[in-house]
Design an enzyme around this catalytic site. Sequence first.
Site, PDB file in Angstrom:
ATOM      1  N   HIS A   1      35.893 -31.447  18.847  1.00  0.00           N
ATOM      2  CA  HIS A   1      37.788 -31.777  17.748  1.00  0.00           C
ATOM      3  C   HIS A   1      38.785 -32.607  19.011  1.00  0.00           C
ATOM      4  CE1 HIS A   1      39.622 -28.343  19.742  1.00  0.00           C
ATOM      5  NE2 HIS A   1      41.055 -28.755  18.579  1.00  0.00           N
TER       6      HIS A   1
ATOM      7  N   HIS B   1      50.300 -22.165  16.834  1.00  0.00           N
ATOM      8  CA  HIS B   1      48.992 -21.882  15.770  1.00  0.00           C
ATOM      9  C   HIS B   1      47.665 -21.341  16.763  1.00  0.00           C
ATOM     10  CE1 HIS B   1      48.614 -26.187  16.645  1.00  0.00           C
ATOM     11  NE2 HIS B   1      46.772 -25.984  16.005  1.00  0.00           N
TER      12      HIS B   1
END
Length: 316
Positions: free
Chosen positions: A179, A115
């Site tokens: 993140h 992804h």
Amino acid sequence: MPLAVLSASHTPLMKDGVTTDDVRVAVKRGFRELAEYAEQFKPDLVIQFAPDHFNGFFYDVMPSFCVGINASSVGDWGTSTGTLPVTSIEAQQLSEFLVEDGFDIAVSYRMQVDHGFVQIWEEMFGDFSRYPVIPIFINCAAPPLPTFKRARLLGEAVGRWAAATGKRVLFSASGGLSHDPPTPNIATAPDEVKERLIDGRNPTEEMRHAREQRVLAAGARAYAGEPGILPVDADWDATFIQQLQSGNLSQLDAMTTKEVREKAGRGGPEVLAWVAAFAALSVDGEYTADLIYYEAIQGWIAGMAMMFAQSKKPRA
């Protein structure tokens, strides 16, 4: 010919992660606007810098950089499977140019991407085959990682090659910003996890589902403000974005991936891809970089940013 950069964060939690409806609408709007920028630029070729999340590259052999001569999507996190529209002859030419320019670049005739490469294109256009592409993997998750200086120099080399093609080339970066997903460390992981990090290709559906459930649970805890992972750091992201917009990319050379992991999370080094893409554009001189969207989405464990940049050089 013109050069440009299209960059966007990705997150596996975009579909099922916890957030508000307003955020979901705004993210979709941002990707639509980003797609409009790409369509207006009309690239002949996309060169994409992106990471992997132990889906295509593993510790059995972990290159710092790898050019895909052919590539396919593994279809994790609801993305599609299939063959990427790689321009194989040009990818081979680029890899040879990089070797001559001093980079011991790896190549893959069977690159598998996840992804991290395809999600942003599916969000913009519904599939990942809109434009011919050369995929360039940057190791952002499996220490030892390349340095920020090396990523910048790689980008500049790719930019020089692209500028000489006479084509409209769109450099793309996907990853980051701050993140902290629950990525295991091979030095401290139990034996079964170490084996997955070394050679975890072709997992069963049960294995993939269990892995995704762990990430979804981490996102829910982050949304609730529970400890366990670093929160998305909007201030760190803003500083990084401003550094990209300044055009003075060499100032990022002093950053270390260890420092970035400590401040921006285990996924923070994915910004190496952004540095490479903007460095590729910088060979064409000064540029303008528009921030199309940003939001610190805690439930998605993602500092979600979208940018588009173009050279200031006037064109005939």
